[in-house]
Design a protein around this motif. Structure first.
Motif, PDB file in Angstrom:
ATOM      1  N   ASP A  59     -12.439   8.580 -47.214  1.00 31.79           N
ATOM      2  CA  ASP A  59     -13.428   7.734 -46.538  1.00 31.79           C
ATOM      3  C   ASP A  59     -12.829   6.419 -46.055  1.00 31.79           C
ATOM      4  OD1 ASP A  59     -13.218   7.783 -49.378  1.00 31.79           O
ATOM      5  OD2 ASP A  59     -14.727   6.210 -49.481  1.00 31.79           O
ATOM      6  N   HIS A  60     -11.603   6.136 -46.424  1.00 30.87           N
ATOM      7  CA  HIS A  60     -10.993   4.883 -46.000  1.00 30.87           C
ATOM      8  C   HIS A  60     -10.145   5.049 -44.750  1.00 30.87           C
ATOM      9  CE1 HIS A  60     -12.706   3.289 -49.431  1.00 30.87           C
ATOM     10  NE2 HIS A  60     -11.678   3.007 -50.172  1.00 30.87           N
ATOM     11  N   PHE A  61     -10.057   6.271 -44.252  1.00 24.41           N
ATOM     12  CA  PHE A  61      -9.210   6.506 -43.095  1.00 24.41           C
ATOM     13  C   PHE A  61     -10.040   7.033 -41.931  1.00 24.41           C
ATOM     14  CE2 PHE A  61      -6.639   6.828 -46.927  1.00 24.41           C
ATOM     15  CZ  PHE A  61      -5.638   5.918 -46.636  1.00 24.41           C
ATOM     16  N   SER A  62      -9.459   7.015 -40.741  1.00 19.09           N
ATOM     17  CA  SER A  62     -10.211   7.442 -39.563  1.00 19.09           C
ATOM     18  C   SER A  62     -10.407   8.954 -39.587  1.00 19.09           C
ATOM     19  CB  SER A  62      -9.473   7.045 -38.291  1.00 19.09           C
ATOM     20  OG  SER A  62      -8.420   7.951 -38.035  1.00 19.09           O
ATOM     21  N   GLU A  63     -11.384   9.399 -38.819  1.00 22.73           N
ATOM     22  CA  GLU A  63     -11.690  10.820 -38.777  1.00 22.73           C
ATOM     23  C   GLU A  63     -10.491  11.608 -38.255  1.00 22.73           C
ATOM     24  OE1 GLU A  63     -15.696  13.036 -37.199  1.00 22.73           O
ATOM     25  OE2 GLU A  63     -15.771  11.021 -38.056  1.00 22.73           O
ATOM     26  N   GLU A  64      -9.828  11.033 -37.268  1.00 19.50           N
ATOM     27  CA  GLU A  64      -8.667  11.707 -36.682  1.00 19.50           C
ATOM     28  C   GLU A  64      -7.538  11.812 -37.704  1.00 19.50           C
ATOM     29  OE1 GLU A  64      -6.249  10.036 -33.659  1.00 19.50           O
ATOM     30  OE2 GLU A  64      -5.625  12.079 -33.118  1.00 19.50           O
ATOM     31  N   GLN A  65      -7.327  10.741 -38.434  1.00 22.44           N
ATOM     32  CA  GLN A  65      -6.274  10.759 -39.452  1.00 22.44           C
ATOM     33  C   GLN A  65      -6.574  11.808 -40.512  1.00 22.44           C
ATOM     34  OE1 GLN A  65      -6.446   6.604 -40.464  1.00 22.44           O
ATOM     35  NE2 GLN A  65      -4.618   6.099 -39.276  1.00 22.44           N
ATOM     36  N   ASN A  66      -7.819  11.904 -40.901  1.00 21.01           N
ATOM     37  CA  ASN A  66      -8.191  12.898 -41.910  1.00 21.01           C
ATOM     38  C   ASN A  66      -8.039  14.315 -41.380  1.00 21.01           C
ATOM     39  OD1 ASN A  66      -8.923  11.441 -44.298  1.00 21.01           O
ATOM     40  ND2 ASN A  66     -10.694  10.659 -43.205  1.00 21.01           N
ATOM     41  N   LYS A  67      -8.439  14.514 -40.134  1.00 22.77           N
ATOM     42  CA  LYS A  67      -8.359  15.852 -39.562  1.00 22.77           C
ATOM     43  C   LYS A  67      -6.903  16.313 -39.446  1.00 22.77           C
ATOM     44  CE  LYS A  67      -9.990  18.818 -35.891  1.00 22.77           C
ATOM     45  NZ  LYS A  67     -10.318  18.928 -34.446  1.00 22.77           N
ATOM     46  N   LEU A  68      -6.088  15.404 -38.954  1.00 24.38           N
ATOM     47  CA  LEU A  68      -4.658  15.714 -38.846  1.00 24.38           C
ATOM     48  C   LEU A  68      -4.076  16.034 -40.212  1.00 24.38           C
ATOM     49  CD1 LEU A  68      -3.367  13.090 -36.315  1.00 24.38           C
ATOM     50  CD2 LEU A  68      -2.854  15.530 -36.265  1.00 24.38           C
ATOM     51  N   ALA A  69      -4.405  15.199 -41.184  1.00 20.67           N
ATOM     52  CA  ALA A  69      -3.872  15.391 -42.534  1.00 20.67           C
ATOM     53  C   ALA A  69      -4.297  16.748 -43.083  1.00 20.67           C
ATOM     54  CB  ALA A  69      -4.340  14.266 -43.446  1.00 20.67           C
TER      55      ALA A  69
END
Lengths: 110, 110
Positions: free
Chosen positions: B7-17
DNA sequence: ACATTATATCGTAATATTGCAATATAGTAT
DNA sequence: ATACTATATTGCAATATTACGATATAATGT
């Protein structure tokens, strides 16, 4: 059980997996993006940028370094971390090649 | 602790991860490579190809599917798994862009 | 209905990851 | 020498992943 059976896969598959795994965490994606976006690569501000405590950031940096995605140099008082261009290029080539292979595929049932 | 602070990161960062993490295991790299290399995508042979038991393969397939990297269709008696071209293309674009950014960088101390 | 085949799910043990407080290390400055 | 600053390491608790045997599900064939 619980340990990955790395010895059953090719060296290339293991190497790729290690790099991908290192990028498989949003904090580490964020670290990479920050290292790239900042023109210089003196990175003492990483802890301020990320929503994580200093030891956690240090640990993520270590993992990125172990995976060969970043390099670190002692730069006087601070430490200079920067992205390893070759590693990123290698990942990029792999995915570009994969994309190419997929484009040439005809039969696709899904 | 132990749980990723998504929840502390952007949606794009989470999706990529999530996608990267899914590729962060040699068995799943091998699965992707096999799905791509086989011209058809009926994939009942995956268990024979991999050095892992059937439930383990099934579990890896599920993770790849959850990450959006493959799609699965019921195809009569067998199940048809195939690579999601769009997801791979997305990853590829991200890395291509990253490579570009790196090329434009001048100052590099490592 | 029953056996066969293919895949999924459950349960569980072994191991790995994530996150941080506390502490250590190493360099700079006074 | 002492204080200060920046980063690393240690130790530990919470959670996640990996792997597989046992079992369930679902479609096909006899």
């Amino acid at each position: 059980m619980g340990a990955t059976k790395t010895d059953h896969f090719s060296e290339e598959q293991n190497k790729l997996a290690i790099m991908m795994k290192a990028l498989g965490h949003p904090a580490r994606i964020a670290i990479m993006e920050h290292l790239i976006s900042v023109d210089s690569c003196i990175c003492g501000d990483l802890v301020n940028v990320l929503p994580l405590a200093q030891p956690t950031v240090s640990q993520h940096l270590k993992e990125l370094k172990n995976a060969g995605l970043i390099k670190g140099n002692i730069e006087g008082t601070a430490i200079c971390y920067c992205v390893d261009k070759d590693a990123i290029a290698e990942l990029q080539r792999y995915l570009a090649n994969t994309t190419l292979q997929l484009e040439h595929k005809e039969k696709s049932c899904c």
